[in-house]
Enzyme design. Structure first.
Site, PDB file in Angstrom:
ATOM      1  N   ASP A 218       0.955  -1.065  -0.023  1.00 39.70           N
ATOM      2  CA  ASP A 218      -0.002   0.020  -0.149  1.00 39.70           C
ATOM      3  C   ASP A 218       0.830   1.235   0.121  1.00 39.70           C
ATOM      4  O   ASP A 218       2.073   1.062  -0.275  1.00 39.70           O
ATOM      5  CB  ASP A 218      -1.003  -0.143   1.186  1.00 39.70           C
ATOM      6  CG  ASP A 218      -2.274   0.486   1.031  1.00 39.70           C
ATOM      7  OD1 ASP A 218      -2.354   1.812   0.536  1.00 39.70           O
ATOM      8  OD2 ASP A 218      -3.254  -0.070   0.853  1.00 39.70           O
ATOM      9  N   HIS A 241       2.375   1.632  -3.057  1.00 38.24           N
ATOM     10  CA  HIS A 241       1.333   2.499  -3.746  1.00 38.24           C
ATOM     11  C   HIS A 241       2.077   3.826  -3.938  1.00 38.24           C
ATOM     12  O   HIS A 241       1.106   4.844  -4.453  1.00 38.24           O
ATOM     13  CB  HIS A 241       0.012   2.559  -3.068  1.00 38.24           C
ATOM     14  CG  HIS A 241      -0.650   1.315  -3.390  1.00 38.24           C
ATOM     15  ND1 HIS A 241      -1.846   1.191  -2.754  1.00 38.24           N
ATOM     16  CD2 HIS A 241      -0.492   0.214  -3.837  1.00 38.24           C
ATOM     17  CE1 HIS A 241      -2.311  -0.163  -3.108  1.00 38.24           C
ATOM     18  NE2 HIS A 241      -1.514  -0.409  -3.852  1.00 38.24           N
TER      19      HIS A 241
END
Length: 395
Positions: A218, A241
Site C-alpha cells: 500500500d 503505492h
C-alpha cells in the site's frame, strides 16, 4: 538530520554499553521476560516501562539481542517524569497470532500514548505476524486488522534504525504529534499482505522522515488530514503505492494539509509515485506541496493528482464540491513508466487545481518503442523547462 541521527546513536550506544550499574537502565529480562517467542512477556515489558517512565532522569528500557519476545496488545502510557525517555531494541518483539487476540483488544498492537521526548532506537525488530490477518481479510471473514505501531500525541518523538515487518495492517501511525524524526528504518511486508501501509501521518506537524527503505503493499508513506510541515527525503519505496497526500475529503469531510516536501526519493516497481488523492464531495485544502528530484523505475502511474479517488468501498457519486488543490510543484522528476499515461492530472471539474508547476520532467515508457502521454482535467498552472511527456493544459 544527519547530525541528529549520529549524536543520538552515539549517546544511546555509550549510555548502554559503558558498563553503567543496573539502576541506570531497565532490561526487560530482569522484570521476568523469558524471550523464547512462546511465553507471554507483556507484564515484564509493562513493568520495565513503568520504571523507565517513572524515573526522574533520562533512563533506558532495554530489549536485549538474541531473544524473541512475545507481547500482546498493550499501551505504553505517559506522561513520563523525565523529559527524555529511551527504548533500545536489540532483539525481536513479535505480536500474538490472530487467534490469540481477545475480542476486547483495541485494534492496535503497540500504542505509545502521550509521551514527550521518546526515542526508540534499533537495530531490533517489531514483527506484527500479519499473515493470518491477511488470509482472514482475503476470505472476507475480517473487515479490518490492527495497526502494528501507533504513536499518539507524542511530541519530540524519534525512531531510528528499527525494523518493522509484516504488520496486520498499517505498520506505523503517527497521530496528533509535533516534532517527529524517523530515520534509517526498514519496513517490509510480502505481496500477499493487505493495506500494509508503511507510515501514515495524521493530525501532526513538523515530521521528518529520511534515509529509509519501505517495501509494502500500500502507500509507503501517506499524509492524512490536519498535517503540515512534513519533510520526506531519501526514501526507497517499492513495491507499494508510492508516497501519497491523502486520501482527503472522504464522507464530505474537510481537509487541511499544507507545507509538504518530498525530495530525493526512489520509486521502484510501485503502483503510483508522487500522488495527491481526494474524494469528491470534500472541502478544505491541500496546498504548498513539492515533489522534487524523484526517480521512477517501472512505476505504473508516476505523477498523479486524482480528485476522483474511489476505493470501491463507498458510493462514489458525483459531487460539485472538492478539496481545493493548489500550489503544487513537480520538479526534477525522471525515470520510466509501465503505463502510457505517465502524468495524470485529474482535477475536479467544478473546483479545479490551481498553481500547478511542472519543471524538468522526463518520464519515458519502459518499452522504448512506446511513447508516454499526459492526461489533464481542469488543472491550471505552468510547464517550464523540458517536460516529457508534454502537458498541454499547462501554459
Amino acid at each position: 538530520m544527519d547530525t541528529l541521527r549520529a549524536s543520538l546513536v552515539l549517546f544511546i550506544g555509550i549510555y548502554i554499553m559503558s558498563g553503567c550499574v543496573d539502576a541506570t537502565y531497565f532490561n526487560v529480562m530482569r522484570y521476568g521476560a523469558v524471550g523464547n517467542g512462546k511465553k507471554d512477556d507483556s507484564k515484564a515489558f509493562l513493568k520495565a516501562w513503568e520504571d523507565t517512565c517513572g524515573a526522574k532522569e533520562p533512563l533506558v528500557m532495554v530489549i536485549p539481542s538474541g531473544r524473541t519476545f512475545l507481547v500482546k496488545p498493550m499501551t505504553f502510557s505517559g506522561p513520563c517524569n523525565s523529559g527524555s525517555v529511551y527504548i533500545q531494541i536489540f532483539g525481536k518483539v513479535i505480536a500474538p497470532e490472530m487467534s490469540s487476540w481477545d475480542d476486547n483488544d483495541d485494534k492496535s498492537w503497540l500504542v505509545f500514548d502521550s509521551i514527550d521526548g521518546l526515542t526508540i532506537q534499533g537495530p531490533g525488530q517489531f514483527d506484527g505476524r500479519g499473515s493470518s490477518w491477511w488470509k482472514c481479510r482475503t476470505d472476507h471473514k475480517c473487515s479490518r486488522a490492527p495497526t502494528a505501531f501507533v504513536a499518539n500525541h507524542c511530541n519530540h518523538l524519534k525512531i531510528v534504525g528499527v525494523y518493522f515487518v509484516d504488520a496486520p495492517m498499517f505498520h506505523i501511525v503517527i497521530n496528533g504529534c509535533d516534532r517527529v524524526a524517523i530515520s534509517n528504518i526498514h519496513i517490509t511486508a510480502p505481496e500477499d499482505s493487505m493495506n500494509t501501509d508503511g507510515i501514515h501521518i495524521g493530525n501532526s506537524k513538523n515530521v521528518y522522515i529520511d534515509h529509509s527503505i519501505i517495501a509494502t503493499v500500500d502507500d509507503c508513506i501517506s499524509i492524512g488530514n490536519n498535517s503540515s510541515y512534513v519533510f520526506i527525503s531519501k526514501i526507497t519505496c517499492g513495491p507499494g503505492h508510492g508516497i501519497s497526500i491523502g486520501s482527503l475529503g472522504a464522507d464530505k469531510s474537510s481537509a487541511a494539509v499544507e507545507m509538504i516536501r518530498v525530495t530525493s526519493c526512489n520509486f521502484i516497481g510501485t503502483m503510483n509515485g508522487a500522488r495527491i488523492k481526494t474524494w469528491q464531495g470534500g472541502s478544505g485544502y491541500a496546498r504548498d506541496i513539492k515533489f522534487e528530484n524523484i526517480y521512477f523505475d517501472s512505476v505504473d502511474h508516476p505523477i498523479i493528482i486524482d480528485q476522483y479517488y474511489c476505493n470501491g468501498d463507498h458510493n462514489c457519486e458525483t459531487h460539485k464540491s472538492a478539496v481545493k488543490v493548489s500550489d503544487v510543484t513537480f520538479k526534477g522528476l525522471r525515470g520510466t513508466s509501465t503505463k502510457q499515461v505517465a502524468i495524470d492530472l485529474a482535477c475536479s471539474k467544478t473546483v479545479g487545481c490551481t498553481d500547478i508547476t511542472l519543471e524538468r520532467i522526463q518520464v519515458k515508457h519502459i518499452k522504448r518503442e512506446k511513447d508516454t502521454i499526459s492526461n489533464c482535467i481542469n488543472a491550471h498552472g505552468i510547464s517550464q523547462g523540458p517536460v516529457s511527456p508534454p502537458v498541454p493544459c499547462l501554459s
